[in-house]
Design an enzyme around this catalytic site. Structure first.
Site, PDB file in Angstrom:
ATOM      1  CE  LYS A 161      -1.718   1.660   4.079  1.00 54.42           C
ATOM      2  NZ  LYS A 161      -1.429   3.103   4.234  1.00 54.42           N
ATOM      3  CG  ASN A 162       2.525   2.590   3.585  1.00 51.64           C
ATOM      4  OD1 ASN A 162       1.332   2.873   3.433  1.00 51.64           O
ATOM      5  ND2 ASN A 162       3.069   2.382   4.759  1.00 51.64           N
ATOM      6  CB  CYS A 197      -4.626  10.887  11.328  1.00 52.11           C
ATOM      7  SG  CYS A 197      -3.073  10.123  11.673  1.00 52.11           S
ATOM      8  NE  ARG A 215       0.688   9.920  10.094  1.00 51.90           N
ATOM      9  CZ  ARG A 215       0.343   8.805   9.462  1.00 51.90           C
ATOM     10  NH1 ARG A 215      -0.770   8.203   9.749  1.00 51.90           N
ATOM     11  NH2 ARG A 215       1.119   8.303   8.525  1.00 51.90           N
ATOM     12  CG  ASP A 274       2.928   1.044   9.515  1.00 51.19           C
ATOM     13  OD1 ASP A 274       2.551   1.888  10.358  1.00 51.19           O
ATOM     14  OD2 ASP A 274       3.104   1.324   8.312  1.00 51.19           O
ATOM     15  NE  ARG A 324      -6.657   4.073   5.684  1.00 53.02           N
ATOM     16  CZ  ARG A 324      -5.626   4.283   6.499  1.00 53.02           C
ATOM     17  NH1 ARG A 324      -5.787   4.247   7.793  1.00 53.02           N
ATOM     18  NH2 ARG A 324      -4.431   4.530   6.031  1.00 53.02           N
TER      19      ARG A 324
HETATM   20  C1  UD1 Z   1       4.470   6.519   6.431  1.00 50.34           C
HETATM   21  C2  UD1 Z   1       3.512   5.367   6.250  1.00 50.34           C
HETATM   22  C3  UD1 Z   1       3.002   4.868   7.598  1.00 50.34           C
HETATM   23  C4  UD1 Z   1       4.172   4.531   8.507  1.00 50.34           C
HETATM   24  C5  UD1 Z   1       5.122   5.722   8.601  1.00 50.34           C
HETATM   25  C6  UD1 Z   1       6.378   5.408   9.393  1.00 50.34           C
HETATM   26  C7  UD1 Z   1       2.466   5.869   4.137  1.00 50.34           C
HETATM   27  C8  UD1 Z   1       1.216   6.216   3.421  1.00 50.34           C
HETATM   28  N1  UD1 Z   1       2.373   5.799   5.465  1.00 50.34           N
HETATM   29  O1  UD1 Z   1       3.722   7.600   7.022  1.00 50.34           O
HETATM   30  O2  UD1 Z   1       2.231   3.679   7.367  1.00 50.34           O
HETATM   31  O3  UD1 Z   1       3.671   4.243   9.793  1.00 50.34           O
HETATM   32  O4  UD1 Z   1       5.540   6.120   7.273  1.00 50.34           O
HETATM   33  O5  UD1 Z   1       7.016   4.300   8.890  1.00 50.34           O
HETATM   34  O6  UD1 Z   1       3.498   5.622   3.538  1.00 50.34           O
HETATM   35  N2  UD1 Z   1       6.646  14.084  11.099  1.00 50.34           N
HETATM   36  C9  UD1 Z   1       6.742  15.412  11.444  1.00 50.34           C
HETATM   37  N3  UD1 Z   1       6.833  16.339  10.441  1.00 50.34           N
HETATM   38  C10 UD1 Z   1       6.828  15.982   9.129  1.00 50.34           C
HETATM   39  C11 UD1 Z   1       6.734  14.614   8.771  1.00 50.34           C
HETATM   40  C12 UD1 Z   1       6.644  13.677   9.793  1.00 50.34           C
HETATM   41  O7  UD1 Z   1       6.749  15.769  12.622  1.00 50.34           O
HETATM   42  O8  UD1 Z   1       6.900  16.862   8.260  1.00 50.34           O
HETATM   43  C13 UD1 Z   1       6.555  13.071  12.168  1.00 50.34           C
HETATM   44  C14 UD1 Z   1       5.222  12.352  12.148  1.00 50.34           C
HETATM   45  O9  UD1 Z   1       4.255  13.053  12.880  1.00 50.34           O
HETATM   46  C15 UD1 Z   1       5.591  11.032  12.785  1.00 50.34           C
HETATM   47  C16 UD1 Z   1       7.023  10.800  12.295  1.00 50.34           C
HETATM   48  O10 UD1 Z   1       7.524  12.070  11.907  1.00 50.34           O
HETATM   49  O11 UD1 Z   1       5.591  11.170  14.177  1.00 50.34           O
HETATM   50  C17 UD1 Z   1       7.154   9.827  11.145  1.00 50.34           C
HETATM   51  O12 UD1 Z   1       6.363  10.252  10.063  1.00 50.34           O
HETATM   52  P1  UD1 Z   1       6.641   9.830   8.562  1.00 50.34           P
HETATM   53  O13 UD1 Z   1       7.856   8.968   8.486  1.00 50.34           O
HETATM   54  O14 UD1 Z   1       6.600  11.054   7.734  1.00 50.34           O
HETATM   55  O15 UD1 Z   1       5.368   8.932   8.238  1.00 50.34           O
HETATM   56  P2  UD1 Z   1       4.333   9.076   7.054  1.00 50.34           P
HETATM   57  O16 UD1 Z   1       5.053   9.321   5.771  1.00 50.34           O
HETATM   58  O17 UD1 Z   1       3.224   9.967   7.432  1.00 50.34           O
END
Ligand code: UD1
Length: 425
Positions: A24-25, A118, A123, A309, A401
């Protein structure tokens, strides 16, 4: 009011072989990347899950034509001239934000609704913005919309991410593909899905090196040098990990095919530490367990650390292990909602900030429970098969999902699970 639920009943064992779907990701980002190759791209091994459907709508809202035949998506982005993504879709799925990078790469601007928080934490997207700003992107917020412009053009830059965010790495990488000159992304996320995305972008004519490591370099190419491509999505390591946990929970052996075991290195290490026998094939993993489950300490970290995850699934295993396990969640600040549902089934879990103390119990009992997020939902169904009696799992839209035909795959392994509609619960 009626609601569709999954009923999981105590199951003797899970045995046999399942095939992991496409990740999915990965598939979601590959779909977004297709915006850069003007024309008709084909993406294969796409999972049949609701998040993919929503990303299809995001692309259609930009005037792309999306067609699906079984697990093959065709995305024609020839007519795309819009660069606005509506709140209605972004609010349904946060990953919609991954069109930001490709839209900037294609048009030099984008209007994308800001995703809200969320259930698994705030996030934020600040790191996406900091990365893109280094490429010359200017951001303003207007009534909940993020307005991205490139007043002096898109140019290469040296970016060091504060945290190896998956989404920030992907968005920055996709925009950098058409930025003039050289870009480096340091402290980049190393997830296999990022490697898969870079592979597809390179097939489209991009010049990316180092994806899958913490240092990515991108040599910008003109938009006109990019073309559509035909790409197959990498296997879903999290779905695979979920079925392996099922095998570990009930005894197995369960084999998951279509997955590179090295993508699950840390999870497999923890399964072994918990007393499981794990065999790795070239593109498959088999797990079985003859003795009792043993307690283990786990902390979630960016890849190649233990994946957040799979945290809920392993909390379930720990709850039936001999001894006390400490599970530390370092990636998302609010990802222990699953624990309270598991406690309703008789588990002994105490949460202290981002640590969970899981004291192993002998048995779980079936109960009505609610999926709090996608992975928690998957774990609750497994819990129901290991528990005495019957477990009714509600809010299964979370499961839809990200898990393709979850009930069908578990049934094929001998799980006693069914999907049904119940009234007045
Ligand atoms: C992706 C995956 C999700 C997985 C996560 C971590 C998808 C669609 N989802 O989510 O399933 O759990 O990676 O492996 O691919 N953060 C910030 N600022 C930012 C970006 C992130 O503070 O600009 C924080 C987030 O709140 C979170 C952490 O960094 O606490 C990790 O987030 P991130 O690695 O970006 O995860 P996603 O890409 O949202």
């Amino acid at each position: 009011m009626s609601e569709e639920v999954i009923i999981a009943r105590e199951s003797e064992n899970l045995t046999g072989t399942v095939r992991a779907s496409g990740a999915k990701n990965s598939a979601l980002k590959l779909m977004a990347a297709s915006l850069l190759g003007q024309g008709k791209s084909t993406i294969r091994n796409v999972p049949l899950i609701s998040d993919i459907y929503i990303m299809g709508r995001v692309l259609e809202a930009l005037d792309a034509q999306v067609t699906r035949e079984d697990h093959v998506l065709t995305i024609d982005t020839t007519a795309v001239e819009r660069y606005e993504t509506p709140y209605e879709l972004v609010s349904k799925m946060r990953a919609s934000i991954s069109v930001l990078g490709p839209l900037i790469g294609r048009f030099g601007c984008a209007h994308v609704a800001m995703p809200g928080g969320c259930q698994i934490g705030a996030r934020r997207i600040d790191m996406h913005l900091v990365g893109l700003e280094q490429l010359g992107v200017h951001f303003e917020i207007d009534h909940g919309f993020l307005i991205a412009t490139t007043p002096n053009g898109l140019h290469g830059g040296n970016i060091t991410l504060e945290f190896p965010s998956v989404g920030a790495t992907e968005n920055t990488m996709m925009a950098a593909v058409t930025a003039e000159g050289h870009t480096t992304i340091d402290n980049a996320a190393c997830e296999p899905e990022i490697e898969d995305l870079a592979l597809m972008l390179n097939e489209m004519g991009a010049q990316i090196e180092g994806a899958g490591s913490s240092s990515i370099t991108i040599e910008g190419v003109p938009l006109s040098a990019l073309h559509p491509c035909d790409h197959a999505t990498v296997g879903d390591r999290i779905e695979a990990g979920t079925f392996l946990v099922g095998g570990a929970l009930l005894g197995g052996p369960v084999t998951v095919e279509g997955i590179n075991p090295s993508y699950l290195r840390m999870a497999l290490m923890k399964l072994r530490a918990m007393g499981c026998i794990v065999e790795e094939g070239e593109q498959s993993v088999t797990v079985r367990r003859d003795g009792p489950l043993r307690a283990v300490d786990i902390q979630t970290l960016p890849h190649p650390g233990f994946p957040t995850d799979l945290q809920a699934q392993f909390m379930l295993l720990a709850s039936l292990a001999e001894g006390n396990s400490v599970i530390t969640e370092n990636v998302f600040e609010n990802r222990f909602m699953f624990a309270s549902e598991l406690v309703r089934m008789g588990a002994d879990v105490t949460i202290d900030d981002h640590h969970a103390l899981v004291r192993g119990v002998k048995r779980l009992q079936g109960a009505p429970v609610v999926s709090t997020d996608l992975r928690a939902g998957g774990a609750l169904v497994l819990a129901g098969m290991a528990a005495e009696g019957e477990t009714i799992v509600r809010k299964i839209s979370h499961i839809d999902r990200g898990y393709e035909d979850y009930v069908g795959k578990l049934t094929s392994l001998g799980g006693n699970v069914e999907r049904t509609v119940v009234d007045d619960i």
